[in-house]
Write an enzyme that holds these catalytic residues in place. Sequence first.
Site, PDB file in Angstrom:
ATOM      1  N   ARG B  17       0.776  -1.161  -0.123  1.00  0.00           N
ATOM      2  CA  ARG B  17      -0.054   0.195   0.062  1.00  0.00           C
ATOM      3  C   ARG B  17       1.063   1.426  -0.025  1.00  0.00           C
ATOM      4  O   ARG B  17       0.554   2.240  -0.626  1.00  0.00           O
ATOM      5  CB  ARG B  17      -0.865  -0.070   1.100  1.00  0.00           C
ATOM      6  CG  ARG B  17      -0.182  -0.069   2.487  1.00  0.00           C
ATOM      7  CD  ARG B  17      -1.252  -0.243   3.649  1.00  0.00           C
ATOM      8  NE  ARG B  17      -0.752  -0.707   4.845  1.00  0.00           N
ATOM      9  CZ  ARG B  17      -1.056  -0.431   6.148  1.00  0.00           C
ATOM     10  NH1 ARG B  17      -2.035   0.806   6.226  1.00  0.00           N
ATOM     11  NH2 ARG B  17      -0.375  -0.664   7.145  1.00  0.00           N
ATOM     12  N   GLU B  65     -18.906   4.030   0.338  1.00  0.00           N
ATOM     13  CA  GLU B  65     -18.171   3.313  -0.639  1.00  0.00           C
ATOM     14  C   GLU B  65     -19.181   3.279  -1.934  1.00  0.00           C
ATOM     15  O   GLU B  65     -18.423   3.280  -2.979  1.00  0.00           O
ATOM     16  CB  GLU B  65     -17.594   2.188  -0.162  1.00  0.00           C
ATOM     17  CG  GLU B  65     -16.299   2.290   0.875  1.00  0.00           C
ATOM     18  CD  GLU B  65     -16.975   2.376   2.178  1.00  0.00           C
ATOM     19  OE1 GLU B  65     -17.970   2.206   2.442  1.00  0.00           O
ATOM     20  OE2 GLU B  65     -16.056   2.646   3.133  1.00  0.00           O
ATOM     21  N   PHE B  90     -14.267  -3.533   1.694  1.00  0.00           N
ATOM     22  CA  PHE B  90     -15.206  -2.374   1.620  1.00  0.00           C
ATOM     23  C   PHE B  90     -15.445  -2.088  -0.142  1.00  0.00           C
ATOM     24  O   PHE B  90     -16.426  -1.850  -0.326  1.00  0.00           O
ATOM     25  CB  PHE B  90     -14.730  -1.047   2.067  1.00  0.00           C
ATOM     26  CG  PHE B  90     -14.535  -1.178   3.739  1.00  0.00           C
ATOM     27  CD1 PHE B  90     -15.408  -1.853   4.290  1.00  0.00           C
ATOM     28  CD2 PHE B  90     -13.520  -0.626   4.170  1.00  0.00           C
ATOM     29  CE1 PHE B  90     -15.286  -2.016   5.805  1.00  0.00           C
ATOM     30  CE2 PHE B  90     -13.362  -0.563   5.612  1.00  0.00           C
ATOM     31  CZ  PHE B  90     -14.289  -1.222   6.457  1.00  0.00           C
TER      32      PHE B  90
END
Lengths: 304, 323
Positions: B17, B65, B90
């Site tokens: 990430r 989301e 999500f």
Amino acid sequence: MAFAPKAVITSRREAAPPPARDLEQEIALAARFVRQHVIASIYHAGSGHPGGSLSCADILATLFGAELNTWPGSPHDPMRDRFVLSKGHAAPALYAVGAHHGYCDKLASLKLRKFGSPFQGHPHIGDLPWVETSTGSLGQGFSVALGMAMGLKLQNSSARVYALLGDGELQEGEVWEGAMCAAHHKLDNFCAIIDYNKLQSDARNDEIMRLEPLAAKWRAFDWAVAEIDGHDVSALLKTFRRAGATHDRPSVIIAHTVKGKGVPYMENMPAWHGSVKLTREQADDALTALGATHKEIREYLDGV
Amino acid sequence: MASEAPALIGSSGDSLREAFGKALSGLADEFPKLVVLDADIAGGTGVHHFRKSHPERFLQFGIAEQNMMAAAGGLAAVGLLPVVTTFAVFCLRAVEQARLSLAYCKRNAMIVASHPGLDVGPDGGSAQALEDIAAFRAIPGMTVISPADPIETALATRAILEFDGPVYMRTGRSPARRVFGDDHTFEIGKGRIVRGGNDVTIVACGVEVARAVEAAQVLAEDGIHARVVNMATIKPIDAVLLERCAKETGAIVTAEDHNILGGLGGAVAESLALTYPCPIEFVGVKDVFGASGEPEELAVMFGLGSKSIAEAARRAIARKGRM
């Protein structure tokens, strides 16, 4: 927030003259065409949603007839306004208003829901380039439209974005995510219209899941709220103009409508919301009620 | 292309990430239409770097989301290049938005999901997405990528910005091992042989590539020469390379930090069923939910570790000639 060079464009809406009487008549005629075309295409399809297509005919006719800066010959012009039919099941009405204004062929668009036809049960950009985004799953068109508004603002475009939502659609949580988001980002180039016909698939909104107090909900989300008769073209024109001059807030027009408007046996009857099959006699009756002549009815029902 | 990652990667644990976030920030000037969408989780997904470097192109959607995913379609429709960022789990709540408003409309919109699989670690079962590859792979027109290390993640970040069509890319939460050198290259749709061998092929993606290499080293001590393929693109799968590996090694093991149903293993099996059927063993989470723990502890507990991969390789080899 902007990162593109600032374009110097004055608001055309503030400068525009008040609506002329003949414009209103033109829109009324277009709405009548939309209703007739909706009945004919659903008759030929053997399925489709007449109630919610008829209730939004005046809204669509006003948008396409006066409010939207779009041009059938250049569906990809970056300066165009965007319209998103978030209540995608009203596709027959969108195809009809598109046919009236030259976005698609009048006869071809009667082949609604047919095998091989680009006029699918719900609008699809892959089939019809003038459809701004594919819809049919409630709530999504609204979010896509606010994304367009956000992106246009970022690029200093003066184009506006309009989304038409159903009342039952407001039960989707995504709508309220978007309502919060559009207000937070001060998307004053964004206008949502709610086709508030009070009925949804199975029954009245009140029975399925209450929406009231609806205007208060939108006000609480910090939107500029107008509540009007959604069949009053003059009121629609004035309200769109006011929305265009609103600063720092998105606008919502709660348009009170009658489901099945214009066809007496359909008006306010939930049975005509869902996908229905119209008999020849029902289609004939509906078209007669909508002011079609015998010749026109034959053309609509036998000419395809 | 040569990697620009070495200059970017390495300051904070080498997680995928972070590699993604730094690479994205570094590419922003080259991609002026790039906008980054966040759902109040920028510190977790790595895009806090972008927020700092390019705040005017960082779009906050709050913890919502579904709206964010569909709005990306609108942003793409008006000519921007949106990158939707959130946790993999999500993304699952916005699969239908990705389906209708991105894929069905053929939008150039990228979804980059951090925190996939057991690699999430301590947050536990609720947060460990083990279904995302399966869900996004089933959407027509959706490309699915899971890079193996920080270098490859940085290269893949550039590749998706240059790509035509929607992409779902996994990054990763935990410190990741380096698999590749600074001269690594990346191309969407191509698998790469990371280690040679002709007894069995281990096809892996994401964090499992490093474990597969480790397993191959263990197997080599017993005289078993395992080939390792980094299958960073799960869709479209590199069917040509798979067929070649099946022919040359006669047995396949797949390894992924995902449910064994519908992910890389499924994609490999579907492909080989049509080209060159051979024994296949699947390493992955066996249709159960995860749990809290450190990623390496969880990998052992759920059978994703190098030992499990080596055992699967022995089983696959033993099945040769019995089909």
